[in-house]
Design a protein around this motif. Structure first.
Motif, mmCIF file in Angstrom:
data_model
loop_
_atom_site.group_PDB
_atom_site.id
_atom_site.type_symbol
_atom_site.label_atom_id
_atom_site.label_comp_id
_atom_site.label_asym_id
_atom_site.label_seq_id
_atom_site.Cartn_x
_atom_site.Cartn_y
_atom_site.Cartn_z
ATOM 1 N N ALA A 39 6.728 -3.061 -5.391
ATOM 2 C CA ALA A 39 5.826 -3.668 -4.414
ATOM 3 C C ALA A 39 6.608 -4.615 -3.522
ATOM 4 N N ILE A 40 6.054 -4.869 -2.339
ATOM 5 C CA ILE A 40 6.649 -5.767 -1.346
ATOM 6 C C ILE A 40 5.528 -6.559 -0.700
ATOM 7 N N ILE A 41 5.780 -7.846 -0.417
ATOM 8 C CA ILE A 41 4.816 -8.658 0.318
ATOM 9 C C ILE A 41 5.514 -9.396 1.450
ATOM 10 N N GLY A 42 4.707 -9.879 2.408
ATOM 11 C CA GLY A 42 5.261 -10.621 3.529
ATOM 12 C C GLY A 42 4.167 -11.308 4.319
ATOM 13 N N GLU A 43 4.264 -11.244 5.626
ATOM 14 C CA GLU A 43 3.271 -11.873 6.492
ATOM 15 C C GLU A 43 1.938 -11.139 6.354
ATOM 16 N N ASN A 44 1.058 -11.669 5.544
ATOM 17 C CA ASN A 44 -0.304 -11.157 5.320
ATOM 18 C C ASN A 44 -0.377 -9.672 4.950
ATOM 19 N N LEU A 83 2.553 -4.160 0.135
ATOM 20 C CA LEU A 83 2.857 -2.736 0.068
ATOM 21 C C LEU A 83 3.160 -2.344 -1.368
ATOM 22 N N TRP A 84 2.973 -1.069 -1.676
ATOM 23 C CA TRP A 84 3.343 -0.569 -2.996
ATOM 24 C C TRP A 84 3.860 0.866 -2.889
ATOM 25 N N THR A 85 4.678 1.253 -3.858
ATOM 26 C CA THR A 85 5.211 2.609 -3.897
ATOM 27 C C THR A 85 5.268 3.085 -5.338
ATOM 28 N N SER A 86 5.153 4.382 -5.527
ATOM 29 C CA SER A 86 5.290 4.985 -6.860
ATOM 30 C C SER A 86 6.402 6.027 -6.877
ATOM 31 N N ASP A 87 7.160 6.130 -5.765
ATOM 32 C CA ASP A 87 8.224 7.126 -5.683
ATOM 33 C C ASP A 87 9.536 6.524 -5.173
ATOM 34 N N GLY A 88 9.774 5.260 -5.540
ATOM 35 C CA GLY A 88 11.035 4.628 -5.173
ATOM 36 C C GLY A 88 11.157 4.236 -3.718
ATOM 37 N N GLY A 89 10.046 4.285 -2.977
ATOM 38 C CA GLY A 89 10.067 3.890 -1.579
ATOM 39 C C GLY A 89 10.112 5.027 -0.592
ATOM 40 N N LEU A 90 10.059 6.267 -1.088
ATOM 41 C CA LEU A 90 9.955 7.384 -0.147
ATOM 42 C C LEU A 90 8.688 7.251 0.677
ATOM 43 N N HIS A 91 7.642 6.749 0.048
ATOM 44 C CA HIS A 91 6.382 6.473 0.740
ATOM 45 C C HIS A 91 5.908 5.075 0.352
ATOM 46 N N TRP A 92 5.622 4.252 1.348
ATOM 47 C CA TRP A 92 5.076 2.912 1.118
ATOM 48 C C TRP A 92 3.620 2.883 1.568
ATOM 49 N N ASN A 93 2.769 2.309 0.733
ATOM 50 C CA ASN A 93 1.336 2.268 0.996
ATOM 51 C C ASN A 93 0.862 0.823 1.127
ATOM 52 N N LEU A 94 -0.083 0.594 2.031
ATOM 53 C CA LEU A 94 -0.665 -0.741 2.207
ATOM 54 C C LEU A 94 -1.705 -1.013 1.135
ATOM 55 N N SER A 95 -1.600 -2.163 0.500
ATOM 56 C CA SER A 95 -2.650 -2.588 -0.427
ATOM 57 C C SER A 95 -3.790 -3.189 0.388
ATOM 58 N N PRO A 96 -5.041 -2.834 0.092
ATOM 59 C CA PRO A 96 -6.167 -3.348 0.879
ATOM 60 C C PRO A 96 -6.432 -4.827 0.588
ATOM 61 N N ILE A 97 -6.293 -5.659 1.627
ATOM 62 C CA ILE A 97 -6.623 -7.086 1.513
ATOM 63 C C ILE A 97 -7.524 -7.444 2.693
ATOM 64 N N ASN A 98 -8.778 -7.715 2.417
ATOM 65 C CA ASN A 98 -9.746 -8.065 3.457
ATOM 66 C C ASN A 98 -9.767 -9.582 3.612
ATOM 67 N N TRP A 99 -8.901 -10.084 4.509
ATOM 68 C CA TRP A 99 -8.763 -11.538 4.636
ATOM 69 C C TRP A 99 -10.056 -12.211 5.067
ATOM 70 N N SER A 100 -10.818 -11.590 5.950
ATOM 71 C CA SER A 100 -12.058 -12.208 6.430
ATOM 72 C C SER A 100 -13.069 -12.395 5.306
ATOM 73 N N ALA A 101 -13.009 -11.520 4.296
ATOM 74 C CA ALA A 101 -13.925 -11.639 3.155
ATOM 75 C C ALA A 101 -13.382 -12.595 2.096
ATOM 76 N N ILE A 102 -12.064 -12.738 2.036
ATOM 77 C CA ILE A 102 -11.438 -13.556 1.008
ATOM 78 C C ILE A 102 -11.402 -15.034 1.370
ATOM 79 N N LEU A 103 -11.023 -15.324 2.622
ATOM 80 C CA LEU A 103 -10.773 -16.708 3.013
ATOM 81 C C LEU A 103 -12.060 -17.521 3.061
ATOM 82 N N PRO A 104 -12.050 -18.741 2.499
ATOM 83 C CA PRO A 104 -13.229 -19.613 2.589
ATOM 84 C C PRO A 104 -13.421 -20.132 4.006
#
Length: 277
Positions: free
Chosen positions: A80-85, A88-109
């Protein structure tokens, strides 16, 4: 790794360092190896990958154009990788990177949104095993993943200082450090945190625990150590010529003596701590 595409390597435990030439001039923010398989991340969504111990690096497509801050792999395939908001995650060593769903508008107070905070930065990523992971960032936020980083659940946020590093010893006991000397500990997997006494007020950027020995690296050449599994911390005293550097990362090579290697602003420092020190 560092600014301007800088990659250094050592073959003698950190006594000497050599530069690896690459075609990239991006600022490089983090590096992680699993055996001979390595990943380097940086600004503009840069991900570099090596399969030969770091001699040759090739670019992987991240699909994003933000600064990536932290990378962690559980094995040579799952990471996995994180950064500016972004996460990402991968299950094949990085051949494909996928965005993890983060709904900031629903999360932030509302208290944060009213201050114009709509997409906080994420700074630190840590996995205990192939399922349990934590990430941390602005406003004291800490997330937990139970599926290897594919999805994240917010477990802490508010008008808190940023958290720059998180580290867990097991599924319940963990630590976090951050702005203005913040050191925190949890005993329930991150649901609740207690603030520990800190011998400094400078920003702390990295924490690691090795059995009963802990190290923290921070601003103004700060290095903290613990000999009781993180219950208490003391500051190591050094004399630096101005300008005093900040330490961004730290590693400990454990043996008969503990070799502490710190990297930061134009500096690599090695410290030897004898067994009884």
């Amino acid at each position: 790794v560092g600014n301007g595409g800088l990659i250094l390597y050592s073959e003698d435990g950190g006594n000497s360092w050599k530069k690896i030439e690459t075609a990239w001039n991006n600022s490089l923010c983090d590096i992680f190896f699993v055996g001979d398989y390595g990943w380097i991340i940086g600004d503009d969504g840069l991900i570099l990958h090596s399969e030969d111990g770091g001699n040759l690096w090739k670019r992987q497509e991240s699909g994003v154009h933000v600064t990536l801050m932290s990378v962690f792999f559980i094995d040579k395939n799952k990471g996995a990788i994180i950064g500016e908001n972004k996460a990402l995650w991968t299950s094949d060593g990085g051949l494909h990177w996928n965005l993890s769903p983060i709904n900031w508008s629903a999360i932030l107070p509302d208290s944060l949104i009213e201050k114009g905070i709509i997409s906080p930065n994420l700074y630190s990523l840590f996995f205990l095993n192939e399922t349990h992971g934590w990430m941390a960032g602005d406003n004291g936020m800490i997330f937990f993943s139970s599926d290897g980083g594919r999805s994240w659940k917010l477990i802490r946020i508010g008008l808190y200082p940023p958290i720059y590093s998180v580290f867990f010893q097991n599924e319940r006991e963990g630590f976090a450090v951050g702005q203005r000397g913040l050191i925190m500990k949890t005993k329930d997997g991150g649901k609740n945190w207690e603030t520990l006494n800190s011998p400094t007020k400078v920003n702390l950027y990295k924490i690691k625990i090795y059995s009963d020995f802990g190290v923290i690296a921070g601003d103004l050449g700060t290095i903290l150590i613990s000999k009781d599994s993180g219950k208490s911390w003391q500051k190591l005293e050094f004399s630096f010529k101005p300008p005093v550097p900040w330490f961004l990362d730290i590693e400990v090579l454990c043996g008969h003596s503990k070799k502490i290697i710190c990297v930061g602003e134009k500096i690599i420092k090695k410290i030897i701590k004898n067994k009884n020190d």
